[in-house]
Structures are given as structure tokens and as C-alpha cells.
Design an enzyme around this catalytic site. Structure first.
Site, mmCIF file in Angstrom:
data_model
loop_
_atom_site.group_PDB
_atom_site.id
_atom_site.type_symbol
_atom_site.label_atom_id
_atom_site.label_comp_id
_atom_site.label_asym_id
_atom_site.label_seq_id
_atom_site.Cartn_x
_atom_site.Cartn_y
_atom_site.Cartn_z
ATOM 1 N N HIS A 1 -9.526 1.193 4.601
ATOM 2 C CA HIS A 1 -8.283 1.439 5.374
ATOM 3 C C HIS A 1 -8.421 2.341 6.555
ATOM 4 C CE1 HIS A 1 -4.002 2.530 6.019
ATOM 5 N NE2 HIS A 1 -3.684 1.356 5.689
ATOM 6 N N GLY B 1 3.035 -1.234 4.170
ATOM 7 C CA GLY B 1 3.177 0.374 3.992
ATOM 8 C C GLY B 1 4.440 0.771 3.747
ATOM 9 N N GLY B 2 5.100 1.437 4.437
ATOM 10 C CA GLY B 2 6.318 1.965 4.328
ATOM 11 C C GLY B 2 7.474 0.901 3.653
ATOM 12 N N ASN C 1 0.976 -1.145 -0.084
ATOM 13 C CA ASN C 1 0.045 0.151 -0.081
ATOM 14 C C ASN C 1 0.996 1.353 -0.067
ATOM 15 O OD1 ASN C 1 -1.745 2.256 0.413
ATOM 16 N ND2 ASN C 1 -2.546 1.365 2.393
ATOM 17 N N TRP C 2 0.966 1.584 -1.104
ATOM 18 C CA TRP C 2 2.029 2.792 -1.299
ATOM 19 C C TRP C 2 1.370 4.422 -0.657
ATOM 20 C CZ3 TRP C 2 4.492 3.003 -6.884
ATOM 21 C CH2 TRP C 2 5.275 1.847 -7.120
ATOM 22 N N LYS C 3 0.339 4.179 -0.221
ATOM 23 C CA LYS C 3 -0.504 5.600 0.201
ATOM 24 C C LYS C 3 -0.026 6.627 -0.592
ATOM 25 C CE LYS C 3 -0.216 3.036 4.754
ATOM 26 N NZ LYS C 3 -0.080 3.195 6.169
ATOM 27 N N SER D 1 3.406 -1.929 10.192
ATOM 28 C CA SER D 1 4.847 -2.265 10.394
ATOM 29 C C SER D 1 5.358 -3.596 10.274
ATOM 30 C CB SER D 1 5.374 -1.854 11.792
ATOM 31 O OG SER D 1 4.846 -0.416 12.114
ATOM 32 N N GLU E 1 -5.542 -4.799 10.320
ATOM 33 C CA GLU E 1 -4.579 -4.036 10.472
ATOM 34 C C GLU E 1 -4.734 -3.018 11.904
ATOM 35 O OE1 GLU E 1 -2.685 -2.763 6.733
ATOM 36 O OE2 GLU E 1 -3.864 -1.462 7.069
ATOM 37 N N GLU F 1 -6.907 4.845 7.601
ATOM 38 C CA GLU F 1 -6.366 6.066 7.526
ATOM 39 C C GLU F 1 -7.762 6.637 6.763
ATOM 40 O OE1 GLU F 1 -2.806 5.678 5.209
ATOM 41 O OE2 GLU F 1 -1.990 4.871 7.194
ATOM 42 N N GLY G 1 2.509 2.366 10.711
ATOM 43 C CA GLY G 1 3.476 3.715 10.675
ATOM 44 C C GLY G 1 4.052 4.012 11.896
HETATM 45 P P1 13P Z 1 3.083 0.481 7.587
HETATM 46 O O1 13P Z 1 3.608 -0.773 7.073
HETATM 47 O O2 13P Z 1 3.789 1.636 6.995
HETATM 48 O O3 13P Z 1 2.786 0.423 9.136
HETATM 49 O O4 13P Z 1 1.755 0.646 7.000
HETATM 50 C C1 13P Z 1 0.741 -0.452 7.041
HETATM 51 C C2 13P Z 1 -0.498 -0.146 6.287
HETATM 52 O O5 13P Z 1 -1.262 0.900 6.925
HETATM 53 C C3 13P Z 1 -0.589 -0.860 4.917
HETATM 54 O O6 13P Z 1 -2.052 -0.545 4.547
#
Ligand code: 13P
Length: 255
Positions: free
Chosen positions: A98, A237-238, A13-15, A216, A170, A100, A176
Site C-alpha cells: 500500500h 478506505g474511508g 481497507n480499514w487502515k 476516494s 491506487e 502508505e 483520502g
Molecule cells: P480512500 O478510499 O480513503 O481514499 O482510501 C483508499 C485506499 O487507500 C484504500 O487502500
């Protein structure tokens, strides 16, 4: 993972990261590193990067997803993107619900359900996100909460269409933050989600649903998380923004 029952799925998930040119570059870096993957590999990129991602992944084993879609097919919804628009482009997956989007953009369990139904109706596969805030974990209501989120999100989804749903657990406190759920915590909740799906659709259907962990997950902890029987992959994510880290996670899921 239990690959005899269901596929392992690693999705990035590149956000809100990467321009179209950067998308092409990152996918070209990832491609040779995951060519032998024995799991599904997906990159979920910003809307404006979808075209570049589809071009760059063409002929490879990497699939492309979006990060949201609206529940109406078209209309006066300035700034929104519909599921048929994504499907028409050749996008295969979409992340729905998600945390977010729930936290910053007013997404509710009800709109998550509407978006899920719209995406499935357009032939997209859905990565449906559920998970608790830290206070909810501390209140001891994690299992009930994710069960409720799962039940509402899947309202009206047929058993046939459940095959097009991946569920991502999640925990919001792990996203994050560098605070990963322990492998046992992740497995416990993924198992609870599967039990909820079994309640709704029966055990065979539940055994076939891939339940990912996200929060994470990285190159260092993926092995342990993915060694758990109910953790069928990751929503990353990251670490999905670094080709070598993402590829290491794909390798861990390919075992
Ligand atoms: P991180 O891996 O950066 O914690 O993000 C997880 C996430 O929200 C994937 O959708």
C-alpha cells in the site's frame, strides 16, 4: 468489470481504525447488507482486530484480510507479523505494498516483492497495490511506473500463484483526498496493468486477473468507476468504515 472473465472484488481497507469491539459491531452491521453480493467481499482490518473479524464473519460471505505481513517466517523482527501467523489464524488475504506503507514505512518495490512471495507461499491471497504520485502523473510516466511496480512485485510469482493475486491500482493523489480518478483515467491504468501482466504471463492469465481501483471510491462514484471494463472492483478506505456506504459499493459491483 468483465465478470465473464474474472471476479469482481470489493475490499475494505480499514487502515488504522477500529478496536476489536468496534470491529465486531461494524461487521455485524455490514453482514446483512451484503448477504446477496455477487462479488467477493473482503474486509482488511488491523492485526489486533483479525480475531474479532474472523469470529464476526464466520458463516458469512465476508472474507478477512490483513494490511501487511513480513517476508520472513519468524525471527528477530520486533513488532512484525509473518504470513504463516496470519494463515494459521484463518486469515485469507493480505494487502501488500500500500502506498502508505511505501511512503511512511520505507516499503520498496523489492520488499513488496519479498512480502508478496512470502504471503503466497503461506497460502494467502495478495492484494498488491501499485500507483503513482501526482508529480509522476504530471510527468506522463504513470503507465511505465505501474508497469515497473507490477513487474518487480511479481518477480518469481508462478503462473499458478498469479491466480492468488489481485492487483489494486491506487493513484496516491486520490487516496483520502476526495479527488477520485475519472472513470476513464482509472480504466486506462487498470488496462495498462493488465497489459503488463499479459507481457509476463500471457493474455489468458491477464484476462483472469482482477484489477481494482482505489482512491476516494465511494457510494456516489462507484457505479461509474465499476462500469469500466478493466476496473474489476475497488479497494475502499474511508467509505469502507460506513456500513451503508460500503454496502452500496458492493451492490454496484454486483450488477
Ligand atoms: P480512500 O478510499 O480513503 O481514499 O482510501 C483508499 C485506499 O487507500 C484504500 O487502500
Amino acid at each position: 468489470m468483465n465478470k465473464t472473465l474474472r471476479p469482481a472484488v470489493i475490499a475494505g481497507n480499514w487502515k488504522m481504525n477500529k478496536t476489536p469491539a468496534e470491529t465486531t459491531a461494524l461487521i455485524n452491521e455490514i453482514k446483512p447488507l451484503v448477504v446477496d453480493a455477487k462479488c467477493d467481499v473482503i474486509v482488511c482490518v488491523p492485526f489486533v482486530d483479525l480475531s474479532a473479524a474472523l469470529d464476526a464473519t464466520c458463516g458469512s460471505n465476508i472474507k478477512v484480510g490483513a494490511q501487511n505481513c513480513h517476508f520472513e517466517k519468524s525471527g528477530a523482527y520486533t513488532g512484525e507479523i509473518s504470513a504463516p501467523m496470519l494463515a494459521d489464524m484463518g486469515v485469507g488475504y493480505v494487502i501488500i505494498g500500500h502506498s502508505e506503507r511505501r511512503t511512511y514505512f520505507g516499503e520498496t518495490d523489492v520488499t513488496v516483492n519479498k512480502r508478496t512471495l512470502a504471503a503466497l507461499e503461506s497460502g494467502l491471497k495478495v492484494i498488491l497495490c501499485v500507483g503513482e504520485y501526482l508529480e509522476q502523473r504530471e510527468q506522463g510516466i504513470t503507465s511505465e511506473l505501474v508497469a515497473m511496480q507490477t513487474k518487480i512485485a511479481l518477480q518469481g510469482v508462478s503462473a499458478e500463484n498469479l491466480k492468488n493475486v489481485i492487483i489494486a491500482y491506487e493513484p496516491v493523489w486520490a487516496i483520502g483526498t476526495g479527488k477520485t480518478a475519472t472513470a476513464d483515467q482509472a480504466n486506462e491504468v487498470c488496462e495498462a496493468i493488465r497489459a503488463t501482466v499479459a507481457e509476463l504471463y500471457g493474455k489468458t492469465a491477464a484476462d483472469s486477473v482482477s484489477v481494482q481501483y482505489g482512491g476516494s471510491m465511494n457510494a456516489a462514484n462507484a457505479d461509474e468507476l465499476l462500469s469500466k471494463p478493466d476496473v474489476d472492483g475497488g479497494l475502499i478506505g474511508g467509505a469502507s468504515l460506513k456500513a451503508t456506504d460500503f454496502a452500496t459499493i458492493v451492490t454496484a459491483a454486483s450488477k
